[in-house]
Design a protein around this motif. Structure first.
Motif: not given
Length: 253
Positions: A81-83, A93-98, A108-110
């Motif tokens: 999840r952190e990745a 690898m970019p960050a996807f969390a808002q 959505q990440i979950d």
């Protein structure tokens, strides 16, 4: 002559009749296109955010083989999840969390984590054996790692950056510039079956690699990363060129 009341009644009946008709262009119930943050289907989220690097089905991509059951067994939920949420430093690898500048909500990440687990995680992926831990427990010894590379990696990846093996060079500065030490460690332990890379048990003939060997070789490989990947660049002429004149590099001598 019909009264105003009669006409009004007929008009109301006509409106009711039209309301029951499926007229062309009449919108269906609910929005035609859901808002981006409302999409929670794993397949849709994966295709839009992950498939470009990790492959359409989690494999055969340029990045980590997510569909590898051994990878899914090795990495825990929190690390996976952190990745996704924060990205992975020193890699593409970019960050996807808002909250980190991405486009995905926590839900959505979950959904991505749960979808990967449901699709690709398998019980007993390691056949009853216990793999080395996902994260190294101590810093690697790069000097020892060079010797480990010679016995565990060179036969497939070549003895040097200039002498690539049949599996391609992992000493290339361009390759090392795109990954970090954790990525190397993960690949050595879990392997990449989509490209024929074995897990930690198949690198040294007759035995598995030890945790220390994996830690050391990962450290040594990272020590080979050039300060300026891609150098040296071809020399660029600074001479003033007359219009219509061929560049000096193309003139016959």
């Amino acid at each position: 002559m019909k009264s105003a009341g009669s006409l009004a009644g007929l008009g109301a009946l006509a409106l009711l009749a039209l309301a029951g008709c499926d007229l062309p262009g009449k919108p269906k119930a609910g929005p035609e296109v859901p808002r981006p943050e409302e999409v929670l289907a794993f397949e849709t989220l994966y295709a839009a955010n992950c498939a470009g690097c990790h492959g359409v089905h989690g494999q055969d991509g340029a990045a980590t083989n997510l569909a590898n059951p051994k990878y899914q067994a090795l990495i825990d939920d929190a690390s996976l999840r952190e990745a996704i949420a924060k990205g992975v430093k020193a890699t593409l690898m970019p960050a996807f969390a808002q909250e980190n500048g991405g486009m995905l909500t926590d839900a959505q990440i979950d959904a991505l984590v749960q979808g990967m687990r449901a699709s690709w995680r398998r019980p007993d992926a390691f056949g009853g054996e216990t793999p080395p831990p996902y994260k190294a427990t101590h810093a690697g010894n790069a000097a020892k790692g060079q010797g480990v590379y010679a016995i565990a990696c060179a036969r497939c990846h070549g003895p040097s950056a200039q002498e690539a093996g049949t599996a391609g060079s992992i000493l290339s500065g361009s390759f090392l510039a795109l990954i970090n030490e954790q990525t190397l460690r993960t690949t050595v332990i879990a392997g990449r079956p989509d490209i024929g890379e074995p897990d930690w048990r198949g690198h040294i003939p007759g035995r598995a690699m030890t945790d220390d060997e994996i830690t050391d070789v990962s450290a040594w490989l990272m020590s080979q990363k050039p300060v300026n990947p891609g150098q040296p660049y071809p020399a660029v002429s600074t001479a003033v060129q007359t219009p219509g004149e061929k560049p000096a590099s193309t003139l016959k001598r």
